[in-house]
Design a protein around this motif. Structure first.
Motif, PDB file in Angstrom:
ATOM      1  N   THR A 205       0.798  -1.229   0.000  1.00 34.85           N
ATOM      2  CA  THR A 205       0.000   0.000   0.000  1.00 34.85           C
ATOM      3  C   THR A 205       0.832   1.281   0.000  1.00 34.85           C
ATOM      4  N   SER A 206       2.125   1.186   0.318  1.00 34.92           N
ATOM      5  CA  SER A 206       2.902   2.435   0.356  1.00 34.92           C
ATOM      6  C   SER A 206       3.286   2.834  -1.057  1.00 34.92           C
ATOM      7  N   PHE A 207       3.561   4.115  -1.245  1.00 35.43           N
ATOM      8  CA  PHE A 207       3.932   4.603  -2.575  1.00 35.43           C
ATOM      9  C   PHE A 207       5.108   3.803  -3.136  1.00 35.43           C
ATOM     10  N   GLU A 208       6.126   3.570  -2.308  1.00 33.31           N
ATOM     11  CA  GLU A 208       7.324   2.858  -2.786  1.00 33.31           C
ATOM     12  C   GLU A 208       6.973   1.444  -3.255  1.00 33.31           C
ATOM     13  N   GLU A 209       6.086   0.781  -2.507  1.00 32.09           N
ATOM     14  CA  GLU A 209       5.735  -0.595  -2.862  1.00 32.09           C
ATOM     15  C   GLU A 209       4.921  -0.684  -4.163  1.00 32.09           C
ATOM     16  N   VAL A 210       4.121   0.335  -4.423  1.00 33.42           N
ATOM     17  CA  VAL A 210       3.218   0.230  -5.570  1.00 33.42           C
ATOM     18  C   VAL A 210       3.705   1.020  -6.784  1.00 33.42           C
ATOM     19  N   ALA A 211       4.895   1.654  -6.653  1.00 35.14           N
ATOM     20  CA  ALA A 211       5.463   2.435  -7.760  1.00 35.14           C
ATOM     21  C   ALA A 211       5.883   1.510  -8.899  1.00 35.14           C
ATOM     22  N   THR A 212       5.923   2.058 -10.117  1.00 35.64           N
ATOM     23  CA  THR A 212       6.341   1.297 -11.297  1.00 35.64           C
ATOM     24  C   THR A 212       7.458   2.075 -11.986  1.00 35.64           C
ATOM     25  N   ALA A 213       8.683   1.540 -11.943  1.00 36.82           N
ATOM     26  CA  ALA A 213       9.816   2.254 -12.538  1.00 36.82           C
ATOM     27  C   ALA A 213       9.526   2.553 -14.003  1.00 36.82           C
ATOM     28  N   ASN A 214       9.805   3.795 -14.394  1.00 37.15           N
ATOM     29  CA  ASN A 214       9.615   4.233 -15.798  1.00 37.15           C
ATOM     30  C   ASN A 214       8.197   4.058 -16.326  1.00 37.15           C
ATOM     31  N   TRP A 215       7.252   3.854 -15.458  1.00 36.85           N
ATOM     32  CA  TRP A 215       5.857   3.654 -15.867  1.00 36.85           C
ATOM     33  C   TRP A 215       5.759   2.477 -16.843  1.00 36.85           C
ATOM     34  N   SER A 216       6.623   1.494 -16.667  1.00 38.65           N
ATOM     35  CA  SER A 216       6.739   0.428 -17.671  1.00 38.65           C
ATOM     36  C   SER A 216       5.581  -0.571 -17.613  1.00 38.65           C
ATOM     37  N   THR A 217       5.020  -0.851 -18.774  1.00 41.56           N
ATOM     38  CA  THR A 217       3.936  -1.833 -18.913  1.00 41.56           C
ATOM     39  C   THR A 217       4.403  -3.212 -18.442  1.00 41.56           C
ATOM     40  N   ALA A 249      -1.970   0.380 -16.601  1.00 43.82           N
ATOM     41  CA  ALA A 249      -3.256  -0.346 -16.739  1.00 43.82           C
ATOM     42  C   ALA A 249      -3.136  -1.449 -17.785  1.00 43.82           C
ATOM     43  N   LEU A 250      -2.369  -1.159 -18.838  1.00 46.78           N
ATOM     44  CA  LEU A 250      -2.181  -2.150 -19.893  1.00 46.78           C
ATOM     45  C   LEU A 250      -1.442  -3.373 -19.356  1.00 46.78           C
ATOM     46  N   GLY A 251      -0.415  -3.133 -18.549  1.00 45.88           N
ATOM     47  CA  GLY A 251       0.329  -4.244 -17.947  1.00 45.88           C
ATOM     48  C   GLY A 251      -0.569  -5.081 -17.044  1.00 45.88           C
ATOM     49  N   VAL A 252      -1.386  -4.394 -16.250  1.00 46.92           N
ATOM     50  CA  VAL A 252      -2.301  -5.097 -15.343  1.00 46.92           C
ATOM     51  C   VAL A 252      -3.310  -5.912 -16.149  1.00 46.92           C
ATOM     52  N   CYS A 272      -5.803   8.198 -22.146  1.00 48.89           N
ATOM     53  CA  CYS A 272      -6.550   7.803 -23.345  1.00 48.89           C
ATOM     54  C   CYS A 272      -5.615   7.407 -24.474  1.00 48.89           C
ATOM     55  N   ASP A 273      -4.591   6.633 -24.133  1.00 49.43           N
ATOM     56  CA  ASP A 273      -3.747   6.028 -25.174  1.00 49.43           C
ATOM     57  C   ASP A 273      -4.631   5.132 -26.041  1.00 49.43           C
ATOM     58  N   ILE A 274      -4.241   4.998 -27.296  1.00 45.36           N
ATOM     59  CA  ILE A 274      -5.085   4.223 -28.221  1.00 45.36           C
ATOM     60  C   ILE A 274      -5.330   2.791 -27.710  1.00 45.36           C
ATOM     61  N   ALA A 275      -4.270   2.132 -27.233  1.00 45.38           N
ATOM     62  CA  ALA A 275      -4.437   0.748 -26.759  1.00 45.38           C
ATOM     63  C   ALA A 275      -5.444   0.692 -25.611  1.00 45.38           C
ATOM     64  N   SER A 276      -5.434   1.685 -24.747  1.00 50.32           N
ATOM     65  CA  SER A 276      -6.351   1.677 -23.610  1.00 50.32           C
ATOM     66  C   SER A 276      -7.773   2.040 -24.018  1.00 50.32           C
ATOM     67  N   VAL A 277      -7.903   2.933 -24.982  1.00 48.48           N
ATOM     68  CA  VAL A 277      -9.256   3.251 -25.449  1.00 48.48           C
ATOM     69  C   VAL A 277      -9.864   2.004 -26.088  1.00 48.48           C
ATOM     70  N   LYS A 278      -9.047   1.276 -26.833  1.00 48.74           N
ATOM     71  CA  LYS A 278      -9.542   0.014 -27.413  1.00 48.74           C
ATOM     72  C   LYS A 278      -9.956  -0.935 -26.291  1.00 48.74           C
ATOM     73  N   GLN A 285     -10.842  -2.188 -19.750  1.00 47.03           N
ATOM     74  CA  GLN A 285     -10.421  -1.094 -18.864  1.00 47.03           C
ATOM     75  C   GLN A 285     -11.640  -0.218 -18.643  1.00 47.03           C
ATOM     76  N   SER A 286     -11.874   0.193 -17.388  1.00 50.09           N
ATOM     77  CA  SER A 286     -13.155   0.845 -17.104  1.00 50.09           C
ATOM     78  C   SER A 286     -13.180   2.318 -17.482  1.00 50.09           C
ATOM     79  N   MET A 287     -12.095   3.011 -17.230  1.00 48.08           N
ATOM     80  CA  MET A 287     -12.085   4.454 -17.503  1.00 48.08           C
ATOM     81  C   MET A 287     -10.667   4.896 -17.783  1.00 48.08           C
TER      82      MET A 287
END
Ligand code: BGC
Length: 359
Positions: A205-217, A249-252, A272-278, A285-287
């Motif tokens: 639940t902490s920021f460090e635990e749930v962070a994703t380096a480089n926002w990587s999928t 979200a795409l990785g999840v 609203c990346d194209i892959a996520s809008v699809k 993906q909900s929103m």
């Protein structure tokens, strides 16, 4: 005679075409450069949004008469630093920077300050540098609040008894925005976690635990793989995943598709990346949050114009963004909620995407 007239007509036509060509070139923004040179440093081409941000900035600045030095740094901090050094030494008069790591530009920006080159932090705040003149972004805290409120509403947390299972995924620890997104969402969700209505089975639940380096999928995907196999492989239902943006979200989503068999959870996103809008259209993906990069670019062009004319740039926030050296005067654009019900109006009718791009 007829031949002569024809030749004359042809010649006239050619000259007209050439002139039209020239005219087109300058108003589509070849950049006559009269306005001076602007350096635009973007983090990476890997993520769709930065390609759009860079393209919009270049187009709009050139239209306004500036020459643009646009650089992408493949998410490599040293590359971004040397690109900024080049911009400074090659005569850029203003720098617009979307940093990779907000804390790594202090030294190079000290050189900019020495040369009186104003710096606009673009989308992400540059930390601990007194060379930052302005900050232009979307309201990052509001992005997180909207994601948290979406989960609150969809699970009816105010009324339902629960408990519901949720997992949390945010972004890069070196991106100051990530803390605002996560903070905004957790200000909504934390009370429900505290009361036991929301349960984070992984315990992360902490920021460090749930962070994703480089926002990587890929990183988000493998973290989710581990969470599912440890907590949800026995049929336990996962009700929601807070994802701070679309690349995570795409990785999840990829991970859930491969490993999870229960009822599909609520999944949030942003960009609203194209892959996520699809994925939204397909119900995976909900929103998402729509941040119209054209709006941000045009605000930054206004800022550049003001700076070049020695005027004050437009700002609408003087209290939120302290970069460690003081508050940076900011302009916050408003992020917009997007889902399967309004994406057509938001994204297609506005000309952001064509219908074909979303097929
Ligand atoms: C931006 C987001 C983006 C993320 C990953 C953040 O700083 O504000 O829009 O999804 O970086 O690139």
């Amino acid at each position: 005679m007829k031949k002569k007239i024809l030749a004359l007509l042809l010649a006239t036509l050619m000259v007209m075409t050439m002139l039209a060509g020239c005219g087109k070139k300058s108003d589509s923004g070849s950049g006559d450069g009269k306005g001076g040179k602007v350096g635009v440093a973007m983090p990476t081409k890997d993520l769709q949004r930065w390609n759009q941000d860079g393209a919009n900035m270049k187009e709009q600045l050139e239209k306004a008469g500036y020459t643009v030095d646009l650089q992408y740094a493949s998410n490599d901090i040293a590359t971004q630093v040397s690109q900024i050094e080049n911009m400074i030494s090659s005569g850029c008069e203003v720098l617009v920077i979307a940093s990779i790591d907000g804390d790594s530009l202090g030294t190079v920006l000290a050189q900019a300050k020495e040369k009186n080159i104003p710096v606009i932090a673009y989308d992400r705040l540059i930390m601990n540098s007194d060379a930052v003149t302005y900050y232009a972004t979307f309201d990052n805290y509001m992005v997180g609040t909207k994601q948290g409120e979406y989960i609150e509403e969809k699970l009816d947390l105010k009324n339902a008894a629960g408990p519901f299972n949720i997992e949390l995924v945010t972004g890069d620890p070196g991106d100051n925005n990530a803390r605002f997104f996560f903070g905004g969402a957790m200000d909504v969700l934390q009370p429900y976690i505290d009361s036991g209505k929301l349960v984070v089975k992984s315990g992360q639940t902490s920021f460090e635990e749930v962070a994703t380096a480089n926002w990587s999928t890929e990183t988000a995907q493998s973290r989710m793989d581990a969470i599912i196999s440890a907590n949800y492989a026995d049929g336990t239902v996962l009700d929601a995943v807070l994802c701070s943006n679309d690349s995570t979200a795409l990785g999840v989503t990829n991970s859930l598709e491969a490993n999870y068999t229960g009822a599909w959870p609520i999944i949030t996103g942003q960009d609203c990346d194209i892959a996520s809008v699809k994925n939204m259209i397909a119900g995976k993906q909900s929103m998402s949050i729509f941040k119209d990069t054209r709006t941000l670019a045009s605000k930054v062009v206004e800022m550049v114009d003001a700076i070049m004319q020695g005027k004050e740039a437009p700002i609408n926030d003087k209290e939120t963004y302290d970069n460690g050296t003081g508050i940076i005067p900011s302009y916050l654009c408003e992020p917009v909620f997007a889902d399967v019900n309004n994406y057509k109006e938001l994204l297609i009718d506005s000309g952001y995407y064509t219908e074909d791009q979303l097929k």
